[in-house]
Design a protein around this motif. Structure first.
Motif, PDB file in Angstrom:
ATOM      1  N   ARG A  43       7.393   6.914  26.620  1.00 18.17           N
ATOM      2  CA  ARG A  43       8.718   6.770  26.019  1.00 18.17           C
ATOM      3  C   ARG A  43       9.176   5.325  26.142  1.00 18.17           C
ATOM      4  O   ARG A  43       9.107   4.738  27.214  1.00 18.17           O
ATOM      5  CB  ARG A  43       9.740   7.682  26.693  1.00 18.17           C
ATOM      6  N   ARG A  44       9.613   4.763  25.002  1.00 23.23           N
ATOM      7  CA  ARG A  44      10.145   3.408  25.013  1.00 23.23           C
ATOM      8  C   ARG A  44      10.983   3.204  23.769  1.00 23.23           C
ATOM      9  O   ARG A  44      10.996   4.052  22.866  1.00 23.23           O
ATOM     10  CB  ARG A  44       9.040   2.341  25.079  1.00 23.23           C
ATOM     11  N   VAL A  45      11.665   2.049  23.731  1.00 21.11           N
ATOM     12  CA  VAL A  45      12.496   1.699  22.580  1.00 21.11           C
ATOM     13  C   VAL A  45      11.730   0.712  21.704  1.00 21.11           C
ATOM     14  O   VAL A  45      11.239  -0.313  22.189  1.00 21.11           O
ATOM     15  CB  VAL A  45      13.832   1.083  23.037  1.00 21.11           C
ATOM     16  N   TYR A  46      11.649   1.027  20.430  1.00 21.89           N
ATOM     17  CA  TYR A  46      10.983   0.165  19.467  1.00 21.89           C
ATOM     18  C   TYR A  46      12.028  -0.480  18.560  1.00 21.89           C
ATOM     19  O   TYR A  46      12.965   0.182  18.114  1.00 21.89           O
ATOM     20  CB  TYR A  46      10.020   0.972  18.591  1.00 21.89           C
ATOM     21  N   TRP A  47      11.820  -1.757  18.276  1.00 18.42           N
ATOM     22  CA  TRP A  47      12.704  -2.502  17.383  1.00 18.42           C
ATOM     23  C   TRP A  47      12.004  -2.798  16.068  1.00 18.42           C
ATOM     24  O   TRP A  47      10.802  -3.045  16.031  1.00 18.42           O
ATOM     25  CB  TRP A  47      13.112  -3.830  18.014  1.00 18.42           C
ATOM     26  N   GLY A  48      12.785  -2.824  14.998  1.00 24.30           N
ATOM     27  CA  GLY A  48      12.276  -3.278  13.722  1.00 24.30           C
ATOM     28  C   GLY A  48      12.388  -4.797  13.612  1.00 24.30           C
ATOM     29  O   GLY A  48      12.893  -5.471  14.513  1.00 24.30           O
ATOM     30  N   GLN A  49      11.936  -5.314  12.463  1.00 25.39           N
ATOM     31  CA  GLN A  49      11.903  -6.769  12.271  1.00 25.39           C
ATOM     32  C   GLN A  49      13.209  -7.304  11.686  1.00 25.39           C
ATOM     33  O   GLN A  49      13.427  -8.497  11.640  1.00 25.39           O
ATOM     34  CB  GLN A  49      10.737  -7.146  11.350  1.00 25.39           C
ATOM     35  N   GLY A  50      14.082  -6.402  11.227  1.00 21.42           N
ATOM     36  CA  GLY A  50      15.379  -6.805  10.690  1.00 21.42           C
ATOM     37  C   GLY A  50      15.387  -6.926   9.181  1.00 21.42           C
ATOM     38  O   GLY A  50      14.357  -7.156   8.541  1.00 21.42           O
ATOM     39  N   THR A  51      16.566  -6.773   8.618  1.00 16.76           N
ATOM     40  CA  THR A  51      16.764  -6.958   7.179  1.00 16.76           C
ATOM     41  C   THR A  51      18.059  -7.744   6.970  1.00 16.76           C
ATOM     42  O   THR A  51      19.076  -7.464   7.614  1.00 16.76           O
ATOM     43  CB  THR A  51      16.790  -5.601   6.434  1.00 16.76           C
ATOM     44  N   GLN A  82       0.003   4.130  17.783  1.00 19.10           N
ATOM     45  CA  GLN A  82       0.695   2.967  17.206  1.00 19.10           C
ATOM     46  C   GLN A  82       1.976   3.448  16.518  1.00 19.10           C
ATOM     47  O   GLN A  82       1.950   4.395  15.734  1.00 19.10           O
ATOM     48  CB  GLN A  82      -0.206   2.294  16.166  1.00 19.10           C
ATOM     49  N   VAL A  83       3.077   2.818  16.845  1.00 15.82           N
ATOM     50  CA  VAL A  83       4.376   3.169  16.268  1.00 15.82           C
ATOM     51  C   VAL A  83       4.975   1.936  15.607  1.00 15.82           C
ATOM     52  O   VAL A  83       4.883   0.828  16.123  1.00 15.82           O
ATOM     53  CB  VAL A  83       5.338   3.692  17.353  1.00 15.82           C
ATOM     54  N   GLN A  84       5.582   2.147  14.469  1.00 13.38           N
ATOM     55  CA  GLN A  84       6.283   1.066  13.766  1.00 13.38           C
ATOM     56  C   GLN A  84       7.687   1.514  13.408  1.00 13.38           C
ATOM     57  O   GLN A  84       7.909   2.683  13.073  1.00 13.38           O
ATOM     58  CB  GLN A  84       5.556   0.692  12.475  1.00 13.38           C
ATOM     59  N   VAL A  85       8.611   0.562  13.454  1.00 14.12           N
ATOM     60  CA  VAL A  85       9.977   0.787  12.986  1.00 14.12           C
ATOM     61  C   VAL A  85      10.268  -0.294  11.950  1.00 14.12           C
ATOM     62  O   VAL A  85      10.106  -1.485  12.231  1.00 14.12           O
ATOM     63  CB  VAL A  85      10.982   0.712  14.143  1.00 14.12           C
ATOM     64  N   VAL A  86      10.658   0.132  10.757  1.00 13.23           N
ATOM     65  CA  VAL A  86      10.834  -0.806   9.656  1.00 13.23           C
ATOM     66  C   VAL A  86      12.194  -0.592   8.999  1.00 13.23           C
ATOM     67  O   VAL A  86      12.523   0.533   8.587  1.00 13.23           O
ATOM     68  CB  VAL A  86       9.727  -0.643   8.602  1.00 13.23           C
ATOM     69  N   GLU A  87      12.959  -1.678   8.902  1.00 15.94           N
ATOM     70  CA  GLU A  87      14.231  -1.627   8.182  1.00 15.94           C
ATOM     71  C   GLU A  87      14.019  -2.076   6.743  1.00 15.94           C
ATOM     72  O   GLU A  87      13.129  -2.885   6.461  1.00 15.94           O
ATOM     73  CB  GLU A  87      15.272  -2.562   8.820  1.00 15.94           C
ATOM     74  N   SER A  88      14.868  -1.578   5.858  1.00 16.43           N
ATOM     75  CA  SER A  88      14.836  -2.011   4.469  1.00 16.43           C
ATOM     76  C   SER A  88      16.223  -1.807   3.856  1.00 16.43           C
ATOM     77  O   SER A  88      17.076  -1.149   4.438  1.00 16.43           O
ATOM     78  CB  SER A  88      13.786  -1.226   3.677  1.00 16.43           C
ATOM     79  N   GLY A  89      16.405  -2.396   2.675  1.00 17.21           N
ATOM     80  CA  GLY A  89      17.647  -2.178   1.946  1.00 17.21           C
ATOM     81  C   GLY A  89      18.635  -3.322   1.971  1.00 17.21           C
ATOM     82  O   GLY A  89      19.689  -3.255   1.339  1.00 17.21           O
ATOM     83  N   GLY A  90      18.310  -4.383   2.693  1.00 18.10           N
ATOM     84  CA  GLY A  90      19.220  -5.518   2.736  1.00 18.10           C
ATOM     85  C   GLY A  90      19.252  -6.270   1.420  1.00 18.10           C
ATOM     86  O   GLY A  90      18.455  -6.013   0.512  1.00 18.10           O
ATOM     87  N   GLY A  91      20.191  -7.198   1.320  1.00 15.70           N
ATOM     88  CA  GLY A  91      20.302  -7.993   0.111  1.00 15.70           C
ATOM     89  C   GLY A  91      21.632  -8.707   0.031  1.00 15.70           C
ATOM     90  O   GLY A  91      22.369  -8.787   1.019  1.00 15.70           O
TER      91      GLY A  91
END
Length: 120
Positions: free
Chosen positions: A106-114, A1-10
């Motif tokens: 191998r694949r490209v994973y996307w985060g949920q966005g910030t 299981q792989v996760q990509v998570v963005e943070s830091g927006g505002g």
């Protein structure tokens, strides 16, 4: 299981700065390129910057000189330092990671966005 998570927006004022983070976690063998994209309301998602596994970088013209992409391989994290922000930089910012997992897939994973909002 792989996760990509963005943070830091505002919310930031015009001319201000913000640093976004993109962290990949889980059953990762190796990470290749990581990219930042953004999508403003009513517009298509657009590429901002790319960083390779070796640290080479590429920027789109509309952010060159204002945004800096960097990478900490030990933390599986990529940063986007944004400065001299303008109202037109307002968008949801996404990252994607091209990676190989521990099962060798191998694949490209996307985060949920910030969300980044530049407004006075």
């Amino acid at each position: 299981q792989v996760q990509v998570v963005e943070s830091g927006g505002g919310l930031v004022q015009p001319g201000g700065s913000l640093r976004l983070s993109c962290e990949a976690s889980g059953s990762i063998f190796t990470i290749y390129d990581i990219q930042w994209y953004r999508q403003a309301p009513g517009k298509q998602r657009e590429l901002i910057a790319t960083i390779t596994s070796g640290g080479s970088t590429n920027y789109e013209a509309y952010v060159k000189g204002r945004f800096t992409i960097s990478r900490d391989n030990a933390k599986n994290t990529v940063y986007l330092q944004m400065s001299s922000l303008k109202p037109e930089d307002t968008a949801v910012y996404y990252c994607n990671a091209d990676l190989r997992d521990t099962l060798w897939a191998r694949r490209v994973y996307w985060g949920q966005g910030t969300q980044v909002t530049v407004s006075s």
